[in-house]
Design an enzyme around this catalytic site. Structure first.
Site, short mmCIF file in Angstrom:
data_model
loop_
_atom_site.label_atom_id
_atom_site.label_comp_id
_atom_site.label_asym_id
_atom_site.label_seq_id
_atom_site.Cartn_x
_atom_site.Cartn_y
_atom_site.Cartn_z
N GLY B 471 0.83 -1.20 0.00
CA GLY B 471 0.00 0.00 0.00
C GLY B 471 0.86 1.25 0.00
O GLY B 471 0.38 2.38 0.03
N ALA B 514 11.99 2.26 -1.05
CA ALA B 514 12.19 3.25 -2.12
C ALA B 514 13.68 3.36 -2.43
O ALA B 514 14.09 3.35 -3.60
CB ALA B 514 11.61 4.60 -1.71
N PRO B 637 4.63 13.10 -4.86
CA PRO B 637 3.98 13.80 -3.75
C PRO B 637 2.61 13.23 -3.39
O PRO B 637 2.21 13.28 -2.23
CB PRO B 637 3.84 15.24 -4.29
CG PRO B 637 4.90 15.37 -5.33
CD PRO B 637 5.03 14.01 -5.95
N LYS B 706 14.70 9.17 1.26
CA LYS B 706 14.95 8.71 2.63
C LYS B 706 13.90 7.72 3.15
O LYS B 706 14.09 7.14 4.21
CB LYS B 706 15.02 9.92 3.57
CG LYS B 706 16.32 10.70 3.41
CD LYS B 706 16.44 11.77 4.47
CE LYS B 706 17.83 12.39 4.48
NZ LYS B 706 17.92 13.45 5.49
N GLY B 707 12.79 7.56 2.45
CA GLY B 707 11.78 6.61 2.92
C GLY B 707 10.79 7.29 3.83
O GLY B 707 11.15 8.10 4.69
N GLY B 709 7.72 5.55 5.13
CA GLY B 709 6.74 4.64 5.74
C GLY B 709 6.57 4.84 7.23
O GLY B 709 5.48 4.68 7.76
N GLU B 710 7.64 5.19 7.92
CA GLU B 710 7.56 5.27 9.39
C GLU B 710 7.44 6.71 9.90
O GLU B 710 6.82 6.94 10.94
CB GLU B 710 8.77 4.62 10.06
CG GLU B 710 9.53 3.60 9.28
CD GLU B 710 8.85 2.25 9.18
OE1 GLU B 710 9.03 1.58 8.16
OE2 GLU B 710 8.12 1.87 10.11
#
Lengths: 175, 743
Positions: B471, B514, B637, B706-707, B709-710
């Site tokens: 997702g 990513a 974005p 840099k990612g 998800g968190e």
């Protein structure tokens, strides 16, 4: 967790399984003839017997809304409905929402607004939104938020789900 | 030229998701497929003395009932059961023997011709147990806390750094001090899709497995090692995953059970878990943390101590980075960090969105807020006073850090300047209004990965890598990267993932996909580009005969001379010269360790939250929130915003709602369903806004990403709790902040 029945109860239940019976379901305008036991839910009938897997199972207890379908235009949790109860109804699932080769305006809006992430709750969200619009209750953003709260989205796409529905309903962003 | 990277492209898998055509693990069918139903242990510790399966086996339609007594012989050694995310210890083996290690342990699989018969037959199985005393309450067992065992997993999760300076002395001397104990509940991932595996038993005994996983190769390796099958006989496919949030980083037990049944019965088998059973494997561990800060009157933080105790199982040492963050965020010279574990009779905890980060950072950031209050200083000013360009744990400079800009832009968008610092000073009618903020941080990492790029005979670019899209938008951003690297129109690019036959990628987690897979896609496309260029050079009358690789570029599905845009060869023409065959290249991307090791690499955020608290009822509503993120380059974005919004929703949910409540008398989670385990619903979420500040980073990876998800979740819980303090004057250090804690 598993609840273990007592031996006495088991003896009563063990010998027989419910008889299958012929049932007729009208789904997305197509009539399907099935042999189903009465204990088969509408959700399992759709997914396991008709392979219409667009309708999702997220809890099987009517707590998450992933299994939402439209029955005669009303949104219901198909996991809390036995298939045999809906022989005389018109059932619409996510697969039947759009005109052929096209998308329903809500489907287009969900793509445009990125109103999902994993996509698992999405068919239920969209069917629920169609039901919401049929009900004619929602007039404001807050109404949409409240009346869509039966459909969980664990990815947390709620702001975008509201944007998509609002746009199709022509409700202003700051209402 | 990057016509697609950086653009708000709608998800390439979007139409599949809104039409119901996207298929998840339990949505594949095979002829004569059987259904398995799992029976879970009713006790937390002890052993099974007998399983009565006779009644179930007599039921028409029941094919077999598998227990520890009739399972086949399997791999003997722990190492065979280790997956890519296995912590040190001895992995749980379903149906191993009569021993019960935790409540909800899978102990029997009933296999039948229909789902309904399997479910009913499971109610006919009676299990006799001999119960032992169990211990499941962390707070009653803190005296047993000990250091975690180290293992391979320690490589990615560094243990606490050694103490620096003299914390005790500096803290003692500090004129301004705060100390607080922070208690976090167990949480469960609860992705919307329940865990399921559909195992298709092929004619030659090979298995094609549709599994819910964050890494198809991880499940493939597990099945292959446990069941002693060659890799080539096990194919795991997972194109769509209905959320996971870390729960798919380890193969779950339904995979083991479905494979076992399929092999024994030589038939295809599907096993789906119930929502209740989604509470019977990994979870975010309960923790008890103590944080102390000591500062001088001008707000300089001199001393920091952060101690955490987390729970783990009796068989594995799950650990996460809880206490290291203070050393990455604040340059205090006197610090002491400890992290210990208490083994309990529960299943092993498991990485859950921002594991450790959203445990430790909120505790720290709530104490920083408390310190600001005691100092009479604005919370942003205090953080700027203690700003660092170096990670003090590693003593390395950050490769990039635009956190200052996050504070500035976030505060401006939120309207922070008009905040009255006094608690209980702001009202909206009869409700108290509070404004709070906090910092977020998460590692920016990159792993090794492989990808294949193929130019098909009809001129389409097909790129594959065995990663996952839970997702997160992997499909879309990889398509963008591939299209830009080879100058292809995006509609001619297809990216595929989630198949163990594809080039190897690591499990998708920790915000590194990513960077990791994106870099692999880039190098694979570049390798393909070089191959195509060489082929173009050999073509008759090639405009590139004397050109070097550096002299050309790719645009609009052509190779062009930089100096002469009319000297161009179309990619379709090149592949047309290949004798009717596609042109392909596979490449591996590795992180540039030599360069990366000179820097600390992290993504930062600043979260701003407004709450309204009804004092009569103790109810808290987050009425608006702004998160500003310094996350390097933003590839898309639109999907990036969704990731941050999702993280913010998780942060609100964690701060106010989520709690797996255990009845320690039974050692069992009592609210194991979505009606009683509260997650944020639509009406809980009001106005959320996201800012991506400009941040250029040439160190983290070739893409500069840099990612995301968190990072969206990390800052939120403290921002909510700090806003609640501002509204009510009550500092609630135990999450979630339910109404009883405010009354």
């Amino acid at each position: 967790m598993q609840t273990t029945l007592s031996p006495e109860t088991r003896a009563d239940l063990a010998p027989s399984l419910p008889q299958k019976q012929a049932i007729k379901l009208t789904i997305n305008g197509t009539v399907h003839h099935l042999e189903l036991a009465p204990w088969t839910t509408l959700l399992d009938a759709l997914r396991e017997y008709l392979h219409l897997t667009g309708t999702k199972k997220g809890c099987d207890h009517g707590q998450c809304g992933a299994c939402t379908v439209l029955v005669d235009g009303k949104r219901i949790n198909s996991c809390l409905t036995l298939a045999v109860m809906k022989e005389d109804s018109d059932i619409t699932t996510i697969e039947g929402l759009a005109a052929e080769n096209g998308l329903h305006p809500l489907q287009t809006a969900f793509v445009e607004h990125d109103a999902y992430q994993c996509g698992y709750c999405t068919p239920g969200q969209i069917c629920s939104a169609v039901g919401l619009m049929n009900e004619g209750q929602a007039k404001t953003i807050d109404d949409i938020r409240e009346l869509m709260s039966g459909n969980l989205c664990r990815c947390g796409a709620y702001p975008h789900i509201v944007d998509a529905i609002r746009e199709v309903m022509h409700i202003e962003p700051k209402s | 030229m990057t016509p697609y990277i950086g653009k708000s492209i709608s998800r390439v898998d979007g139409v599949a998701k809104v039409t119901g055509k996207a298929k998840y693990a339990a949505e594949y069918f095979a002829p004569d497929m059987l259904y398995g139903w799992v029976i879970s242990s009713a006790i937390a510790k002890g052993k099974i003395t007998r399983i009565h399966t006779e009644a179930a086996l007599q039921l028409p339609g029941v094919v077999q009932v598998f227990t520890h007594e009739n399972r086949p012989s399997l791999a003997w050694f722990d190492v065979n059961y280790k997956d890519q995310d296995a912590p040190p210890g001895s992995p749980f083996r379903p149906l191993r023997d009569a021993t019960i290690l935790y409540s909800g342990q899978p102990i029997t699989l009933v296999v039948a011709e229909t789902l309904e018969v399997a479910r009913f037959a499971a109610t006919l199985v009676q299990v006799d147990y001999e119960e032992d005393d169990h211990e499941t309450a962390l707070e009653h067992n803190l005296h047993r806390a000990r250091e975690p065992k180290s293992g391979v997993a320690s490589l990615l999760k560094s243990p606490p750094p050694k103490p620096r300076g003299d914390f005790e002395k500096a803290f003692e001397a500090a004129p301004f001090q705060t100390t607080g104990q922070h208690i976090h509940s167990v949480e469960h991932h609860n992705p919307m899709e329940m865990f399921a595996s559909t195992v298709v038993y092929e004619k030659d005994g090979k298995l094609t497995i549709y599994d819910k996983t964050q890494g198809a190769p991880n499940s493939q390796m597990y099945v292959s090692q446990v069941f002693n099958m060659p890799f080539s006989d096990v194919r795991v496919i997972s194109p769509y995953v209905g959320g996971a949030f870390g729960s798919g980083l380890r193969p779950q037990y339904q995979l083991f059970l479905a494979v076992l049944a399929a092999r024994e019965l030589k038939r295809s088998v599907r096993v789906s878990l119930t929502r209740q059973q989604m509470f019977t494997f990994g979870h975010r561990p309960a923790t008890v943390q103590n944080v102390s800060l000591g500062a001088t009157a001008d707000g300089t933080i001199d001393a920091i101590r952060h101690d955490a105790i987390g729970e783990t199982s009796r068989f594995e040492d799950y650990f996460e980075i809880v206490v290291n963050w203070a050393g990455m965020l604040y340059p205090a010279p006197h610090v002491k960090f400890t992290y210990n574990l208490v083994p309990l009779d529960t299943f092993t905890p498991l990485d859950m969105r921002a594991p450790g980060g959203v445990t430790g950072v909120p505790a720290l950031e709530m104490e920083v807020d408390e310190l600001a209050h005691k100092l009479g200083m604005d919370p942003i000013e205090l953080r700027l006073k203690n700003y660092t360009e170096r990670d003090m744990n590693e003593d390395l400079p950050y490769s990039s850090k635009e956190l200052r800009e996050c504070f500035r832009q976030g505060a401006e968008r939120f309207g922070w300047a008009s905040r009255n610092p006094e608690p209980r000073s702001m009202r909206n009618g009869h409700t108290l209004v509070g404004w709070g903020m906090a910092t977020g941080i998460w590692d920016a990492t990159q792993g090794p990965a492989r990808a294949e790029a193929v130019l098909t005979v009809n001129g389409k670019l097909r790129v594959t890598s065995a990663t996952a899209d839970i997702g997160t938008g992997t499909y879309t951003i990889m398509t963008q990267i591939a299209a830009d690297t080879l100058g292809m129109p995006i509609e001619d690019v297809i990216f595929r993932l989630g198949d163990s036959n594809m080039p190897l990628a690591p499990i998708e987690g920790g915000s590194w996909t990513a960077a990791t897979v994106g870099s692999a896609v880039k190098v694979a496309c570049e390798a393909l580009g070089k191959k195509l260029f060489k082929m173009a050079q050999k073509m008759k009358d090639s405009p590139f005969a004397d050109a070097k690789w550096e002299d050309v570029w790719f645009s609009d599905a052509h190779i062009l001379l930089k100096t002469n845009p009319y000297a161009a060869v179309s990619l379709l023409e090149i592949v047309g010269q290949n004798g009717g065959r596609a042109v392909s290249e596979t490449a591996t991307s590795l992180p540039n360790m030599l360069e990366q090791r000179k820097y600390a690499r992290a993504v930062h955020s600043a979260a701003f939250v407004e709450v309204e608290v009804d004092e009569d009822f103790g109810t808290v509503r987050v009425t608006r929130a702004v998160t500003a993120v310094a996350g390097g380059r933003i590839l898309n974005p639109k999907t990036a915003r969704s990731q941050i919004i999702g993280g913010m929703v998780w942060g609100i949910s964690k701060a106010l709602e989520e709690e797996s409540v255990m009845d320690h008398q039974f050692g069992r989670f009592m609210n194991h369903n979505l009606a009683e385990y509260h997650v944020a619903v639509n009406a809980d979420i009001q106005d959320l806004d996201v800012i991506f500040v400009d941040e250029t980073d040439t160190i983290v990876n070739p893409l500069g990403v840099k990612g995301l998800g968190e990072i969206g979740i990390v800052g939120m819980p403290a921002a909510v709790a700090n806003a609640v303090f501002h509204a009510t004057g009550k500092r609630i250090r135990s999450l979630p902040i339910t109404l009883d804690k405010l009354l």
